[in-house]
Design a protein around this motif. Structure first.
Motif, PDB file in Angstrom:
ATOM      1  N   GLY A  15     -14.681  -5.426  76.284  1.00  9.31           N
ATOM      2  CA  GLY A  15     -15.582  -6.519  75.887  1.00  9.31           C
ATOM      3  C   GLY A  15     -16.344  -6.172  74.625  1.00  9.31           C
ATOM      4  O   GLY A  15     -16.519  -7.020  73.731  1.00  9.31           O
ATOM      5  N   LEU A  16     -16.833  -4.925  74.548  1.00  7.55           N
ATOM      6  CA  LEU A  16     -17.508  -4.478  73.325  1.00  7.55           C
ATOM      7  C   LEU A  16     -16.569  -4.562  72.123  1.00  7.55           C
ATOM      8  O   LEU A  16     -16.963  -4.991  71.034  1.00  7.55           O
ATOM      9  CB  LEU A  16     -18.003  -3.043  73.499  1.00  7.55           C
ATOM     10  CG  LEU A  16     -19.251  -2.809  74.347  1.00  7.55           C
ATOM     11  CD1 LEU A  16     -19.535  -1.316  74.463  1.00  7.55           C
ATOM     12  CD2 LEU A  16     -20.450  -3.519  73.722  1.00  7.55           C
ATOM     13  N   TRP A  17     -15.340  -4.110  72.335  1.00  6.57           N
ATOM     14  CA  TRP A  17     -14.347  -4.113  71.239  1.00  6.57           C
ATOM     15  C   TRP A  17     -14.079  -5.528  70.735  1.00  6.57           C
ATOM     16  O   TRP A  17     -14.027  -5.767  69.517  1.00  6.57           O
ATOM     17  CB  TRP A  17     -13.061  -3.457  71.753  1.00  6.57           C
ATOM     18  CG  TRP A  17     -11.928  -3.481  70.777  1.00  6.57           C
ATOM     19  CD1 TRP A  17     -11.776  -2.703  69.667  1.00  6.57           C
ATOM     20  CD2 TRP A  17     -10.779  -4.341  70.825  1.00  6.57           C
ATOM     21  NE1 TRP A  17     -10.605  -3.015  69.022  1.00  6.57           N
ATOM     22  CE2 TRP A  17      -9.972  -4.026  69.706  1.00  6.57           C
ATOM     23  CE3 TRP A  17     -10.371  -5.336  71.706  1.00  6.57           C
ATOM     24  CZ2 TRP A  17      -8.770  -4.674  69.460  1.00  6.57           C
ATOM     25  CZ3 TRP A  17      -9.167  -5.989  71.452  1.00  6.57           C
ATOM     26  CH2 TRP A  17      -8.386  -5.653  70.340  1.00  6.57           C
ATOM     27  N   VAL A  18     -13.920  -6.484  71.659  1.00  6.02           N
ATOM     28  CA  VAL A  18     -13.673  -7.876  71.279  1.00  6.02           C
ATOM     29  C   VAL A  18     -14.887  -8.440  70.532  1.00  6.02           C
ATOM     30  O   VAL A  18     -14.747  -9.095  69.490  1.00  6.02           O
ATOM     31  CB  VAL A  18     -13.360  -8.737  72.525  1.00  6.02           C
ATOM     32  CG1 VAL A  18     -13.314 -10.223  72.145  1.00  6.02           C
ATOM     33  CG2 VAL A  18     -12.043  -8.301  73.149  1.00  6.02           C
ATOM     34  N   ARG A  19     -16.077  -8.199  71.086  1.00  3.17           N
ATOM     35  CA  ARG A  19     -17.295  -8.704  70.460  1.00  3.17           C
ATOM     36  C   ARG A  19     -17.506  -8.095  69.069  1.00  3.17           C
ATOM     37  O   ARG A  19     -17.939  -8.777  68.143  1.00  3.17           O
ATOM     38  CB  ARG A  19     -18.489  -8.388  71.367  1.00  3.17           C
ATOM     39  CG  ARG A  19     -19.840  -8.783  70.822  1.00  3.17           C
ATOM     40  CD  ARG A  19     -19.959 -10.264  70.614  1.00  3.17           C
ATOM     41  NE  ARG A  19     -21.266 -10.618  70.081  1.00  3.17           N
ATOM     42  CZ  ARG A  19     -21.521 -11.771  69.491  1.00  3.17           C
ATOM     43  NH1 ARG A  19     -20.571 -12.690  69.371  1.00  3.17           N
ATOM     44  NH2 ARG A  19     -22.721 -12.035  69.017  1.00  3.17           N
TER      45      ARG A  19
END
Length: 574
Positions: free
Chosen positions: A64-68
């Protein structure tokens, strides 16, 4: 020393670190599945399920961090926040592996113990590859994952387990020290990269790297601004041909036949003045220098370009002033050259008038006098046309021309003046044509400056000698190998003082008395010669001074061809 965690470096490091997040998450989850399968018969299922669920939630959080992260613009204001998030995600994953080293440790099964040590150790070491460029992220994973199993081995309190615990401790120290070194190296490398990028982005000259095929590999921002192309549009274009069109530049034409030939004319120290073509089709003059280089074991070329449009405008004005000054110096000779045909015309007209008064002149007599007058008028017209052509502004476009014709025209302008000054001018026969690329008028100015300097030197020598000797100037044009043509202008003056030889081409340097020289003639001469890719030098001889000019020949000149706008008849007549 470099500040490893400076914001400028982090703005480059953190995107690189986030790029590796999917790899790290995938490896974590795959290794977790392998551990659950291997320990399913030795560890209670609820414990394994709880631990695997933790791995799954942490993996989802990190993805999720990577996508954001890829949806926001990273800059100095938010880079530290995203660095902390990256570290937290790595620390959470490492803590779960640390818990596995303690709670999934099977006391009575050395095989499963060894398996667990290798898996956790492999994960800890692998994190150095994916997170080592950002030291806090690596340490958050490494220090929470591997040391706990070492503590568990130490608490088992058997010689074998104590030895294994010691090995784990040594390994942790080695990896920790290696991570410090790797992180520091990454920071230095990125700092150097940013430094070089800032230089390339702010330098005014266009810089191009070119493959051995002649196609562009990379350009800097000045190059894109200069030509109007985007950086990606420049890649793959032919440097000689697309950016330096063959129809304007002889070097581009020769490159199309032989890619290696085009690089023999230039080095970074010897720029050439060539016509460049922008994306919109407009052209401009550029100083172009090339040199060879080797990068990553591959041979390539580097070219440096500078737009000299404004410089050329100033130079043209300076050249124009120099031309007019040169014409002023030759005023007496030009007046004498025009006065001769005027005298002939006057005499012919007067004779015809007297003959008319005496009796009616014959038709033949009248035709002879009129033909003589027309011949002298044509001669005067040729002189005036040459003066007009010489004094006009040079066109920006370069052309191929016969150097011998330009030399003969210069000689014609000064020979009467030299005759008045009792100076013999000897032009050695040459075996041309000698075709060069440039502006014919500028080459004429070069030779006029050298001839006028030779005359001034002879007159200066006469002032210093009680019994003045007859002056002599020799002009010689010869081929210098296959690629160059050499012009020598020598005189029998007093020569040049040794201390002045190294300063003779400096702007405003002159050895003439006040009012007789500006000190710009030889400086302008040197600028013209070097812009054509040539060299000029001066030496003292046994009889006086000798100026030597070397210019590159065009391929047509080597083949013995005449330029399209010059004929053999014109060459012979001149």
């Amino acid at each position: 020393m470099l500040e490893i965690r400076s914001d400028s470096i982090l703005t480059t490091l953190i995107p690189l670190a986030y790029r590796n997040v999917p790899v790290a998450v995938g490896a974590n989850f795959a290794a977790a599945i392998a551990v659950v399968i291997a320990l399913s018969g030795a560890i209670a299922s609820p414990i394994l399920t709880l631990w695997l669920t933790g791995i799954l939630f942490v993996s989802i959080f990190r993805i999720g961090l990577w996508v954001r992260f890829h949806k926001i613009q990273i800059d100095a204001t938010n880079v530290r926040l995203w660095a902390h998030c990256l570290t937290i995600g790595a620390g959470a994953a490492g803590a779960l592996w640390g818990l596995a080293g303690v709670f999934l440790f099977v006391p009575d099964n050395p095989y499963l113990q060894t398996f667990l040590i290798f898996v956790i150790g492999g994960m800890a070491t692998g994190s150095l590859a994916v997170s080592g460029l950002h030291l806090p992220t690596f340490l958050a994973f490494f220090l929470t994952s591997f040391p706990p199993i070492g503590v568990r081995l130490f608490l088992t309190d058997t010689p074998t387990h104590l030895t294994m615990a010691a090995l784990v401790a040594i390994y942790c120290i080695v990896i920790f020290l290696a991570s410090l070194r790797i992180s520091k190296t990454f920071a230095k490398t990125i700092s150097l990269q940013q430094h070089l990028h800032a230089i390339m982005a702010n330098v005014r000259d266009g810089i191009v790297t070119i493959g051995t095929s002649g196609r562009i590999l990379s350009v800097n921002s000045a190059m894109t601004n200069m030509f109007g192309y985007a950086e990606k549009e420049c890649a793959g274009k032919k440097f000689f041909g697309d950016l330096l069109p063959a129809e304007y530049n002889i070097d581009a034409a020769s490159e199309q036949k032989n890619p290696d030939e085009a690089w023999q004319w230039g080095t970074a120290a010897t720029p050439r003045e060539l016509v460049a073509k922008r994306k919109d089709g407009s052209t401009f003059l550029a100083d172009v220098a090339t040199s060879n280089m080797t990068y990553a074991g591959k041979n390539m070329h580097i070219a440096i370009l500078r737009d000299i449009t404004e410089q050329k405008a100033v130079q043209i004005q300076l050249l124009q002033a120099s031309k007019l000054a040169t014409l002023g110096q030759m005023a007496a000779g030009i007046a004498h050259e025009l006065n001769q045909p005027l005298n002939v015309i006057g005499m012919a007209a007067e004779n015809a008038r007297i003959r008319k008064q005496a009796d009616e002149p014959s038709k033949k007599y009248t035709e002879e006098k009129l033909a003589l007058i027309a011949q002298q008028v044509e001669k005067m017209g040729n002189i005036i046309n040459h003066l007009r052509a010489f004094s006009r502004l040079d066109e920006k476009r370069l052309e191929s021309f016969d150097l011998e014709i330009a030399a003969n025209r210069s000689v014609q302008l000064v020979q009467d003046q030299l005759r008045i000054d009792n100076i013999q001018l000897h032009v050695q026969p040459s075996h041309g044509p000698f075709l060069v690329m440039g502006h014919p008028n500028q080459v004429e100015l070069v030779l006029l400056n050298l001839l006028n300097n030779a005359r001034d030197a002879i007159e200066k020598g006469r002032e210093q000698t009680p019994a003045p000797k007859e002056g002599r100037i020799d002009v010689e044009i010869r081929a210098d190998g296959q690629d160059q043509v050499r012009i020598r202008v020598s005189d029998n003056g007093p020569g040049i003082a040794a201390e002045d030889l190294n300063r003779i081409f400096d702007p405003f340097f002159t050895t003439k008395s006040v009012g007789k020289g500006t000190g710009l003639g030889l400086s302008i001469t040197q600028g013209i010669v070097e812009a054509m890719g040539g060299q000029i030098a001066v030496t003292n001889t046994a009889t006086g001074a000798c100026f030597e000019v070397r210019l590159p020949r065009t391929p047509d000149s080597k083949a013995g061809k005449y330029p399209n706008n010059r004929t053999k008849k014109e060459k012979t007549a001149s």
